[in-house]
Write a protein that holds these residues in place. Sequence first.
Motif, PDB file in Angstrom:
ATOM      1  N   CYS A 217      74.682 -39.917 -30.655  1.00  0.00           N
ATOM      2  CA  CYS A 217      75.801 -40.368 -30.670  1.00  0.00           C
ATOM      3  C   CYS A 217      76.092 -40.864 -32.305  1.00  0.00           C
ATOM      4  CB  CYS A 217      76.274 -41.087 -29.749  1.00  0.00           C
ATOM      5  SG  CYS A 217      76.412 -40.461 -27.826  1.00  0.00           S
ATOM      6  N   SER A 218      74.962 -41.602 -32.646  1.00  0.00           N
ATOM      7  CA  SER A 218      75.084 -42.490 -33.928  1.00  0.00           C
ATOM      8  C   SER A 218      75.346 -41.701 -35.102  1.00  0.00           C
ATOM      9  CB  SER A 218      73.716 -43.294 -34.036  1.00  0.00           C
ATOM     10  OG  SER A 218      73.700 -44.101 -32.974  1.00  0.00           O
ATOM     11  N   GLN A 219      75.110 -40.169 -34.848  1.00  0.00           N
ATOM     12  CA  GLN A 219      75.424 -39.384 -35.976  1.00  0.00           C
ATOM     13  C   GLN A 219      76.989 -39.210 -36.289  1.00  0.00           C
ATOM     14  OE1 GLN A 219      72.697 -38.243 -37.502  1.00  0.00           O
ATOM     15  NE2 GLN A 219      71.752 -39.615 -36.133  1.00  0.00           N
ATOM     16  N   THR A 220      77.688 -39.703 -35.401  1.00  0.00           N
ATOM     17  CA  THR A 220      79.263 -39.542 -35.547  1.00  0.00           C
ATOM     18  C   THR A 220      79.761 -40.831 -36.253  1.00  0.00           C
ATOM     19  OG1 THR A 220      79.694 -40.525 -33.381  1.00  0.00           O
ATOM     20  CG2 THR A 220      79.508 -38.154 -33.638  1.00  0.00           C
ATOM     21  N   ASP A 221      80.444 -40.541 -37.168  1.00  0.00           N
ATOM     22  CA  ASP A 221      81.219 -41.839 -38.044  1.00  0.00           C
ATOM     23  C   ASP A 221      81.885 -42.640 -37.050  1.00  0.00           C
ATOM     24  OD1 ASP A 221      79.908 -40.731 -40.250  1.00  0.00           O
ATOM     25  OD2 ASP A 221      81.830 -39.752 -40.909  1.00  0.00           O
ATOM     26  N   ALA A 222      82.678 -42.328 -36.053  1.00  0.00           N
ATOM     27  CA  ALA A 222      83.545 -42.968 -35.315  1.00  0.00           C
ATOM     28  C   ALA A 222      82.696 -44.012 -34.458  1.00  0.00           C
ATOM     29  CB  ALA A 222      84.212 -42.221 -34.177  1.00  0.00           C
ATOM     30  N   PHE A 223      81.441 -43.577 -34.173  1.00  0.00           N
ATOM     31  CA  PHE A 223      80.716 -44.371 -33.106  1.00  0.00           C
ATOM     32  C   PHE A 223      79.893 -45.388 -33.882  1.00  0.00           C
ATOM     33  CE2 PHE A 223      76.857 -44.932 -30.152  1.00  0.00           C
ATOM     34  CZ  PHE A 223      77.411 -45.785 -29.405  1.00  0.00           C
ATOM     35  N   MET A 224      79.483 -44.976 -35.033  1.00  0.00           N
ATOM     36  CA  MET A 224      78.756 -45.849 -35.984  1.00  0.00           C
ATOM     37  C   MET A 224      79.625 -47.165 -36.192  1.00  0.00           C
ATOM     38  SD  MET A 224      75.583 -45.281 -36.841  1.00  0.00           S
ATOM     39  CE  MET A 224      75.081 -46.111 -38.399  1.00  0.00           C
TER      40      MET A 224
END
Length: 296
Positions: A217-224
């Motif tokens: 999930c950390s690969q997505t900009d929104a979650f980071m």
Amino acid sequence: MAGSDPEKLILKADKLTTLGFTRWKADWRKATPMYEQAALGFRNAKNHEKAKLAFEKASQGQEMLSSPWDAAKHMESAAALAKVIGNWREVADFYRKASELYNECGRSQPASDALARGARALEETLPGEAIQLYTDACTILEEDGKEQMAFDLYRAITIINIKLQKYDAAASFLLRLGLAADKSNARHSQCKAYLGAVVVYLYAHDLKQAEKCFNDCSQTDAFMGSDQYRCASKLLAAYSEGDAEEIKRISQSSTISHLDTMVIRLARQLPTGDLSSLKTTAAEEDEEPLDENDLT
């Protein structure tokens, strides 16, 4: 039209649709209104079984008359009566048929709604079938680019899986919700779904899968950089350190409190199981296997 006696209406309509030596072609145009009126008469008289059968025939008639919308409506009425009777297999079959008929009209939303109604009716009695109906309802909306309309359906599937203690499946549908939210530019819903999936894996005492989920999930900009990202990161750090008190403190945080109710209930029970066993397992996995040929 044989008065308003539903029994007589059914008999007359059946004669018009039964082929024989004197009738080579069914007259659905005349028979269908009779089936419709009979269905209403039986339903008003609380004769649910006969009303159900009449609505089935009315649906068939409208389908034969190339009116799938009306056919779908009648099939949903038959499904609702099957629910009253307690014929759960027919509930599933009739709502599926109604969905197919709505699809013939090119109407994805009613097609999805019909499956969702069937799923809600079956949650307690046939939860596995309910999950499948909800899943198919989601797929219909996804294929039509209406992912945002499916958010509540993903949540419903997650709740059933949690009740069935199928935590991997529950987490998977939260991740699917996150993906749908991403496509719908619903960043907050996306991040909540991802944190929820991590919580579910932790509740299932699967630290390895929780960490993998977090990394993916950390690969997505929104979650980071989101509050949900920081909360998940702190939770996993507390698990790695075997700090039960810190886990409990994070589980009471406002970020957790803003998740869906089903996930909050799991989070409030963390940690589950023996934290020391998780640390031991993680350490064993991190150890490099011994190479017998390496003498250095």
